[in-house]
Design a protein around this motif. Structure first.
Motif, short mmCIF file in Angstrom:
data_model
loop_
_atom_site.label_atom_id
_atom_site.label_comp_id
_atom_site.label_asym_id
_atom_site.label_seq_id
_atom_site.Cartn_x
_atom_site.Cartn_y
_atom_site.Cartn_z
N ASN A 67 36.81 47.59 39.97
CA ASN A 67 36.59 46.31 39.32
C ASN A 67 37.81 45.82 38.56
O ASN A 67 37.85 44.68 38.12
CB ASN A 67 35.33 46.30 38.45
CG ASN A 67 35.23 47.52 37.59
OD1 ASN A 67 36.23 47.93 37.01
ND2 ASN A 67 34.06 48.12 37.51
N ASP A 105 34.45 37.34 40.70
CA ASP A 105 35.34 36.59 39.79
C ASP A 105 36.79 37.07 39.85
O ASP A 105 37.70 36.31 39.62
CB ASP A 105 34.84 36.75 38.34
CG ASP A 105 33.58 35.95 38.08
OD1 ASP A 105 33.30 35.04 38.87
OD2 ASP A 105 32.88 36.26 37.10
N ASP A 106 36.97 38.34 40.09
CA ASP A 106 38.33 38.88 40.08
C ASP A 106 39.00 38.88 41.45
O ASP A 106 40.06 39.44 41.63
CB ASP A 106 38.32 40.33 39.54
CG ASP A 106 38.13 40.34 38.04
OD1 ASP A 106 38.71 39.48 37.38
OD2 ASP A 106 37.40 41.22 37.55
N LEU A 130 26.48 42.40 41.88
CA LEU A 130 26.91 42.83 40.56
C LEU A 130 25.71 42.80 39.62
O LEU A 130 24.96 41.83 39.58
CB LEU A 130 28.00 41.88 40.04
CG LEU A 130 28.87 42.38 38.92
CD1 LEU A 130 29.67 43.60 39.36
CD2 LEU A 130 29.81 41.28 38.48
N GLU A 135 28.97 45.34 31.70
CA GLU A 135 29.98 44.81 30.79
C GLU A 135 30.58 43.55 31.37
O GLU A 135 30.59 43.36 32.57
CB GLU A 135 31.10 45.84 30.61
CG GLU A 135 30.66 47.08 29.93
CD GLU A 135 31.61 48.21 30.28
OE1 GLU A 135 32.55 48.40 29.53
OE2 GLU A 135 31.39 48.87 31.30
N LYS A 136 31.11 42.75 30.50
CA LYS A 136 31.77 41.53 30.95
C LYS A 136 33.08 41.89 31.63
O LYS A 136 33.77 42.77 31.17
CB LYS A 136 32.08 40.62 29.76
CG LYS A 136 30.85 40.21 29.04
CD LYS A 136 30.56 38.74 29.23
CE LYS A 136 29.22 38.39 28.64
NZ LYS A 136 28.63 37.20 29.14
N ARG B 42 39.24 41.50 26.44
CA ARG B 42 38.27 41.78 27.50
C ARG B 42 36.83 41.73 27.01
O ARG B 42 35.94 41.27 27.70
CB ARG B 42 38.57 43.17 28.04
CG ARG B 42 37.96 43.39 29.37
CD ARG B 42 38.40 44.70 29.90
NE ARG B 42 38.24 44.71 31.32
CZ ARG B 42 38.27 45.79 32.05
NH1 ARG B 42 38.49 46.95 31.49
NH2 ARG B 42 38.12 45.71 33.34
N MET B 43 36.62 42.24 25.78
CA MET B 43 35.26 42.35 25.25
C MET B 43 34.76 41.03 24.66
O MET B 43 33.58 40.87 24.42
CB MET B 43 35.18 43.44 24.18
CG MET B 43 35.43 44.83 24.70
SD MET B 43 34.43 45.13 26.17
CE MET B 43 35.25 46.57 26.84
N LYS B 44 35.68 40.12 24.38
CA LYS B 44 35.24 38.84 23.82
C LYS B 44 34.32 38.15 24.82
O LYS B 44 34.60 38.14 26.02
CB LYS B 44 36.47 37.97 23.53
CG LYS B 44 36.12 36.59 22.99
CD LYS B 44 37.39 35.83 22.65
CE LYS B 44 37.27 34.32 22.52
NZ LYS B 44 35.99 33.71 22.35
N PRO B 49 32.93 33.69 32.00
CA PRO B 49 33.32 35.09 32.22
C PRO B 49 34.51 35.19 33.19
O PRO B 49 35.36 36.05 33.03
CB PRO B 49 32.08 35.72 32.84
CG PRO B 49 30.95 34.82 32.49
CD PRO B 49 31.53 33.44 32.34
N LYS B 50 34.54 34.27 34.15
CA LYS B 50 35.63 34.30 35.12
C LYS B 50 36.97 34.06 34.43
O LYS B 50 37.95 34.77 34.68
CB LYS B 50 35.38 33.23 36.19
CG LYS B 50 36.40 33.24 37.30
CD LYS B 50 35.97 32.28 38.41
CE LYS B 50 36.96 32.32 39.55
NZ LYS B 50 36.49 31.53 40.68
N LYS B 53 38.00 37.19 32.47
CA LYS B 53 38.54 38.26 33.32
C LYS B 53 39.97 37.96 33.74
O LYS B 53 40.84 38.82 33.76
CB LYS B 53 37.68 38.44 34.56
CG LYS B 53 36.35 39.12 34.27
CD LYS B 53 35.49 39.17 35.52
CE LYS B 53 34.10 39.71 35.17
NZ LYS B 53 33.18 39.58 36.30
N ARG B 54 40.20 36.70 34.07
CA ARG B 54 41.55 36.31 34.48
C ARG B 54 42.53 36.39 33.31
O ARG B 54 43.67 36.81 33.48
CB ARG B 54 41.53 34.90 35.06
CG ARG B 54 40.87 34.89 36.39
CD ARG B 54 40.73 33.50 36.92
NE ARG B 54 40.35 33.60 38.31
CZ ARG B 54 40.86 32.87 39.28
NH1 ARG B 54 41.75 31.95 39.02
NH2 ARG B 54 40.48 33.05 40.51
N LYS B 156 46.38 34.40 39.39
CA LYS B 156 45.23 34.40 38.47
C LYS B 156 45.16 33.13 37.62
O LYS B 156 44.18 32.92 36.93
CB LYS B 156 45.32 35.60 37.52
CG LYS B 156 45.22 36.95 38.18
CD LYS B 156 43.79 37.33 38.47
CE LYS B 156 43.70 38.69 39.14
NZ LYS B 156 42.40 38.90 39.77
#
Lengths: 136, 185
Positions: A67, A105-106, A130, A135-136, B42-44, B49-50, B53-54, B156
């Protein structure tokens, strides 16, 4: 010939879980890869594949389910996939499955396709759902 | 003199507050600090969400570039292993913007400029092709990274890599790179 097992961890660096089974040739690497020494990490896995074949192993099935990985890891991963390609060309039956999430998303699928184009080994792209609660 | 220094810091902080800055850091980019800021980003819980992550992936690549390649090394250690630089993340109504900055040697700056200029002319498929080409190329044995960080950052992000530099002297320049990640899409 012993199994090769590394439990995944997320501390200062992120290490994927590695499980290489010497009895069945069924192998998996999953999770996150951001490592202090990515080349050494994946080199050890490549060496295990070599030794597995030298010890008479006829087939390898490798499930890859990432991931996250950084670009240093991606280069090291590519080298490992090229070792598998070489083993495949010299007669070992090699199956590589690349898992990508939905939603993606990634762009994990894109990464898998790029590895496939670059390593010259057929890689199966497999989608999985998913879990929302993760976790986010 | 002390008073003036404090005044400068207060002005700097006020400016950052006005700009909706989420993170501001200047100092050594060692592995612990990188993990700490990276995990916080990352945890925020991002609205998108996309985008989160980027932003994390872009942060990791740019921060590792500073760790490995900044020409300015950490002065808090006897052996200056980790690169020193600065990094800012701020939020606009439509995007997250991450800017990193560090010292580079002037000749290295020219190479980075050329690479960024090339990256900025390419569409998505061409960027993927460039990434594969660079990833397959041989590297110097002492090269610690993957040499494809900037290409990955461009893949990204949603806008061209915005680079800027100011020459400090005959040897060094201060180089910044800004990346935007839109909240939608």
């Amino acid at each position: 010939m012993e199994d090769f097992i590394i439990a995944g961890s997320r501390d200062i660096y992120f290490s994927p879980s590695v499980n290489l089974n010497a009895a069945t040739g069924k192998c998996s690497i999953s999770g996150e890869s951001y490592l202090e020494e990515p080349y050494e990490f994946y080199k050890k896995i490549s060496v295990w594949f070599w030794e597995y074949v030298k010890a008479g192993g006829k087939n390898i099935v490798l499930d890859l389910k990432f991931n996250y990985f950084n670009t240093s890891s991606s280069r090291a991963l590519l080298e490992m996939l090229r070792v598998l390609r070489d083993l495949h060309h010299s007669g070992t039956e090699v199956t590589v499955n690349w898992y990508y999430p939905n939603p993606d998303d990634d762009e994990i699928l894109m990464e898998g396709e790029d590895f496939r184009d670059e390593c010259g080994l057929e890689i199966n792209m497999i989608e999985y759902e998913l879990e929302e609660s993760g976790e986010k | 003199m002390e008073e003036r220094k404090n005044k400068g810091l207060i002005d700097l902080y006020s400016t950052m507050n006005d700009q909706d800055i989420i993170v501001y850091y200047k100092g050594p980019f060692d592995d612990v600090i990188l993990a700490e800021i990276g995990n916080k980003i990352r945890m925020k819980a991002f609205d998108s969400p996309k985008a989160g992550k980027r932003l994390f992936a872009v942060f990791m690549e740019l921060a590792q570039n500073i760790s490995l390649y900044s020409y300015e090394k950490n002065r808090l250690e006897s052996v200056g292993k980790w690169g020193v630089g600065t990094l800012v993340v701020y939020e606009t109504p439509t995007a997250y913007v991450l800017t990193s900055g560090n010292m580079v040697k002037n000749d290295v700056l020219e190479q980075i400029r050329k690479k960024c200029d090339e990256i900025n002319t390419l569409d998505r498929e061409s960027l993927r092709e460039m990434k594969r080409r660079y990833r397959s190329a041989e590297l110097d044995p002492d090269h610690k990274g993957g040499n494809i960080g900037l290409i990955q950052v461009a893949l990204k992000s949603d806008a061209p890599l915005d680079i800027d530099a100011r020459q400090i002297d005959d040897e060094r320049s201060f180089f910044t790179i800004s990346v935007s990640i839109f909240k939608e899409g």
